[in-house]
Design an enzyme around this catalytic site. Structure first.
Site, PDB file in Angstrom:
ATOM      1  N   ASP A 112      34.798  28.321  43.215  1.00  0.00           N
ATOM      2  CA  ASP A 112      34.141  28.971  42.083  1.00  0.00           C
ATOM      3  C   ASP A 112      33.292  27.939  41.335  1.00  0.00           C
ATOM      4  O   ASP A 112      32.452  27.279  41.934  1.00  0.00           O
ATOM      5  CB  ASP A 112      35.227  29.617  41.191  1.00  0.00           C
ATOM      6  N   HIS A 275      39.013  36.821  45.242  1.00  0.00           N
ATOM      7  CA  HIS A 275      38.257  35.632  44.865  1.00  0.00           C
ATOM      8  C   HIS A 275      39.103  34.365  44.795  1.00  0.00           C
ATOM      9  O   HIS A 275      38.632  33.279  45.123  1.00  0.00           O
ATOM     10  CB  HIS A 275      37.595  35.886  43.504  1.00  0.00           C
TER      11      HIS A 275
END
Length: 295
Positions: A112, A275
């Site tokens: 991320d 994610h």
């Protein structure tokens, strides 16, 4: 945290009053135990790598920093142009930690926000990075250029947190814990079940510590500038996909970005996750990192 029992919790004092908090493996790096930096993303801290680090600590000298503005690292007031929270500045912090540890070059992985810092670091300091792995990101510029309804819906926080201070901070300040839980349990994660109770408590502690400044002051506010800065990778890179792969051909975009330089890019789709790959699939992630960096 028992799984960090073989790590030292250290703070590195950098210029301009910046300090970076990091978990650093016991012992010293060596040929048989090379250094590996693991960079976390939003809205987390180095703790996101806990279960991966537990499995890699015998093979690698691990360094897990909290990025500037996150965890227990320094939270300086943002400059008017937010440049002191750019990925370039965060990458420079990581280089300074490596220098303090006497590490000339290292393997690097980032998830991320940490993936974007890692990408920036590899561009600015290519001689310091042996191999780069980024988890669940596509190139920043490509993502902005492809903005549409699906992307805006999934990544709304990019645009929300990029609004002028103090609007985003004021809107989030009254519901910090709820906002944090919504982020950690979203983006395909299907709730908070992938996060150990002790880790969630640590995220809550550090997120609540942000106070009125929150994370809105970090590089999210410099997204446009960073898109213009974003260049191409200059070294072997691996991309692991989760949420980003639903919206973008991440591997294809990285291959296109690296094509002119003949850089080898390998993509891996991690099955059955959202994610938060390091926590949703820690064993899978550790095995792939081990295999990729050893190849």
């Amino acid at each position: 945290m028992n799984s960090f029992e073989n790590f030292q919790l250290r703070q590195f004092n950098l210029p301009q009053g910046i300090h970076i908090n990091a978990r650093v493996a016991s012992g010293t790096p060596s040929t048989s135990r090379p250094p590996l930096f693991l960079l976390h993303g939003f809205p987390q801290s180095h703790v996101c790598w806990r279960r991966v680090a537990q499995q890699l600590q015998q093979q690698y000298f691990l360094v897990l920093p909290d990025l500037r503005g996150y965890g227990d690292s320094a939270q300086p007031l943002g400059a008017d142009d937010h440049s002191n929270y750019s990925k370039r500045e965060m990458a420079a912090d990581v280089i300074a930690v490596a220098d303090a540890l006497g590490i000339a070059d290292f393997f690097l992985a980032g998830h991320d926000r940490g993936g974007r810092v890692a990408h920036r670091l590899a561009l600015d300091h290519p001689q310091r990075v042996r191999k780069l792995c980024v988890l669940d990101i596509a190139p920043t510029l490509a993502m902005h250029e492809a903005t549409g309804p699906d992307f805006a819906q999934a990544y709304y926080h990019w645009f929300h947190l990029a609004q002028p201070c103090p609007l985003p901070e004021l809107m989030i300040a009254g519901c910090l814990r709820q906002y944090l839980h919504a982020k950690l349990g979203g983006w395909g994660a299907g709730g908070l079940g992938h996060i150990a109770a002790e880790d969630l408590a640590e995220y809550e502690r550090s997120f609540m510590r942000q106070g009125k400044h929150l994370y809105a002051k970090d590089g999210l506010k410099g997204a446009g500038q960073e898109s213009r800065e974003a260049g191409e990778p200059r070294l072997k890179q691996q991309q692991k996909q989760g949420e980003a792969s639903w919206l973008f051909d991440a591997e294809g975009l990285w291959r296109a970005a690296a094509a002119d330089d003949g850089v080898a890019v390998r993509g891996v789709v991690v099955p059955g996750v959202g994610h938060f790959i390091p926590e949703e699939a820690p064993e899978f992630t550790a095995n792939l990192l081990r295999e990729f960096f050893a190849s």
